[in-house]
Scaffold this motif. Structure first.
Motif, PDB file in Angstrom:
ATOM      1  N   ALA A 267       0.808  -1.226   0.000  1.00 43.24           N
ATOM      2  CA  ALA A 267       0.000   0.000   0.000  1.00 43.24           C
ATOM      3  C   ALA A 267       0.839   1.273   0.000  1.00 43.24           C
ATOM      4  CB  ALA A 267      -0.929   0.005   1.211  1.00 43.24           C
ATOM      5  N   LYS A 268       2.146   1.169   0.260  1.00 50.23           N
ATOM      6  CA  LYS A 268       2.945   2.388   0.403  1.00 50.23           C
ATOM      7  C   LYS A 268       2.971   3.222  -0.884  1.00 50.23           C
ATOM      8  CE  LYS A 268       7.195  -0.251  -0.448  1.00 50.23           C
ATOM      9  NZ  LYS A 268       8.424  -0.790   0.167  1.00 50.23           N
ATOM     10  N   GLU A 269       2.992   2.558  -2.051  1.00 49.13           N
ATOM     11  CA  GLU A 269       3.028   3.311  -3.303  1.00 49.13           C
ATOM     12  C   GLU A 269       1.733   4.086  -3.540  1.00 49.13           C
ATOM     13  OE1 GLU A 269       4.285   1.101  -6.684  1.00 49.13           O
ATOM     14  OE2 GLU A 269       6.211   0.538  -5.806  1.00 49.13           O
ATOM     15  N   PRO A 270       0.548   3.463  -3.463  1.00 52.95           N
ATOM     16  CA  PRO A 270      -0.675   4.261  -3.639  1.00 52.95           C
ATOM     17  C   PRO A 270      -0.854   5.302  -2.542  1.00 52.95           C
ATOM     18  CG  PRO A 270      -1.198   1.983  -3.048  1.00 52.95           C
ATOM     19  CD  PRO A 270       0.246   2.023  -3.393  1.00 52.95           C
ATOM     20  N   MET A 271      -0.387   5.029  -1.320  1.00 52.86           N
ATOM     21  CA  MET A 271      -0.502   6.019  -0.249  1.00 52.86           C
ATOM     22  C   MET A 271       0.318   7.262  -0.575  1.00 52.86           C
ATOM     23  SD  MET A 271      -0.383   3.524   3.118  1.00 52.86           S
ATOM     24  CE  MET A 271      -0.431   4.846   4.335  1.00 52.86           C
ATOM     25  N   LEU A 272       1.555   7.060  -1.053  1.00 51.41           N
ATOM     26  CA  LEU A 272       2.405   8.189  -1.400  1.00 51.41           C
ATOM     27  C   LEU A 272       1.876   8.907  -2.637  1.00 51.41           C
ATOM     28  CD1 LEU A 272       4.950   9.809  -0.832  1.00 51.41           C
ATOM     29  CD2 LEU A 272       6.256   8.169  -2.189  1.00 51.41           C
TER      30      LEU A 272
END
Length: 441
Positions: A267-272
């Motif tokens: 999820a870190k990529e869509p969160m950023l």
């Protein structure tokens, strides 16, 4: 015999090295550079705004065809009975978490009291007129699907896509061979369209770091550190609320016995991306890639993520709760319990009609402020730092979408977990070895 020299490894071009560099680090570096350059250069950095606008346009260009094709394909991939069950779970999760988020925002604002001591602005322009709740629900059913697509009416596109997907799914699961033969080419066409869009997405994301740098630099350059000081409490309140809301997601994941570390690793990529683009809809392609990494079935994420990008606004609901209390404090108004409950109810309903694009939260806030009978002039103070608040609330929105998708997929048994498969395989091998030993005795 002559010595044969080992073949030297093929030298990669700078472009190939760039493509091989992890996307998350490209975005992180762009984020830091944008922050530094924005603080140093100040307002003149607005000259790079077109680079950021181009990235937003590229993402927004993908939204309507991506939503239509993935929803159509996803809805058609499930039998009508299963789709009804999955849809009920997804919709129920979104409503409950939105209500929790706005109540959490109000509760934190009661403790921190943002805005106390600030003066009412002398003049305040009227915020953009928010649509009525009746119009919001009526607009879900478009008069013309082509015009709805052209206008970017995502709710209407979702409605038509789900209806068409249900019809296509009923044909695919029909007892009639003739109906199935008609539906199969359409399903293949929608699947092919989805794959085409995903290919385009991968290309757009490679441009992403440039757009991220421009967006962050412009926001920081125009806002400046000093301008945030009068509303520091509001900013801290929203960011703290989002941190607590993400904690709620962690508890939900643990309750469903899901791997929290694996979830945030994907999820870190869509969160950023959501943080820097400030667009739930624009982050949709990246969220879908994260769902694939989590092993979630396309029939689930192809339905829940486009729906969540439109109606699941946990971060925006939390922001509305905090901002409504902020406006009340600045205006010298004490909100009653009834008014707070009204803010919760209207905020949850308004989130259904709030577009997942940058700045849409101000429209939702305007609707809630109007319903609560608070002065509009104080909204101008919130708008001053709306860009920074929009970043973190959008990140919360996207995290909530993925959390809901993950737990619904788990409840439906539609998660392809490599770790679980490895345990099952090792268990089977162990049992087979034990059987051989027993048989040899």
């Amino acid at each position: 015999m002559a010595d044969v020299k080992p073949a030297s490894p093929e030298r990669r071009t700078p472009w190939q090295r760039y493509l091989a560099f992890p996307l998350i680090w490209k975005f992180a570096i762009a984020l830091v550079l944008g922050l530094i350059v924005g603080l140093i250069v100040g307002p003149p950095i607005a000259v790079v705004q077109p680079l950021g606008d181009l990235f937003l346009r590229l993402l927004q260009m993908l939204v309507i065809p991506l939503v239509f094709l993935t929803l159509l394909s996803g809805a058609a991939s499930v039998s009508p009975s299963n789709l009804g069950r999955v849809g009920g779970k997804v919709f129920g999760y979104y409503l409950v978490t939105s209500a929790v988020a706005i109540a959490l925002g109000l509760g934190l604002a009661l403790i921190i009291s943002p805005g106390v001591g600030l003066d009412m602005p002398g003049t305040g322009g009227e915020p953009e007129q928010a649509p009525s709740l009746v119009d919001t629900f009526l607009n879900i059913v478009p008069e013309n699907i082509v015009s709805a697509m052209a206008e970017g009416n995502v709710l209407a596109v979702i409605f038509v896509s789900v209806i068409a997907g249900l019809a296509l799914g009923s044909m695919l699961y029909s007892d009639s061979e003739w109906m199935r033969s008609l539906a199969e080419p359409v399903k293949k066409l929608s699947d092919a369209g989805s794959e085409i869009m995903f290919k385009i997405v991968r290309g757009v994301l490679e441009y992403g770091p440039i757009g991220v740098f421009a967006l962050i630099a412009v926001v920081v350059g125009e806002t400046g550190a000093d301008s945030l000081l009068p509303m520091l409490q509001l900013t801290v309140n929203v960011y703290l609320g989002v941190a607590l809301m993400i904690g709620v997601y962690v508890l939900i994941l643990l309750a469903f016995r899901l791997n929290v570390r694996r979830f945030f690793g994907a999820a870190k990529e869509p969160m950023l991306t959501a943080y820097v683009t400030r667009s739930s809809s624009g982050s949709l392609p990246v969220s879908m890639r994260a769902a694939e990494k989590l092993g979630i079935s396309e029939s689930t994420y192809g339905f829940s993520l486009p729906l969540g990008a439109t109606i699941n606004m946990d971060g925006t609901a939390l922001y509305v709760g905090v901002s409504a209390m902020f406006v009340a404090n600045v205006s010298g108004v004490d909100l009653s319990l009834v008014q707070m409950l009204e803010i919760v109810a209207v905020g949850v309903l308004a989130s259904i009609g709030t577009a997942g694009v940058p700045g849409a939260g101000l429209i939702m806030l305007s609707l809630v402020i109007s319903q609560a009978g608070l002065p509009f002039a104080a909204v101008a103070l919130v708008a001053g730092v709306d860009a920074l608040l929009d970043m973190v609330r959008t990140m919360c929105n996207v995290t909530g979408d993925l959390t809901g998708t993950y737990i619904v997929a788990r409840s439906e048994g539609q998660i392809d977990d490599p770790a679980a498969k490895g345990k099952q395989r090792r268990g089977a091998e162990s049992r087979a070895a034990s059987s051989e030993i027993e048989g040899g005795r």
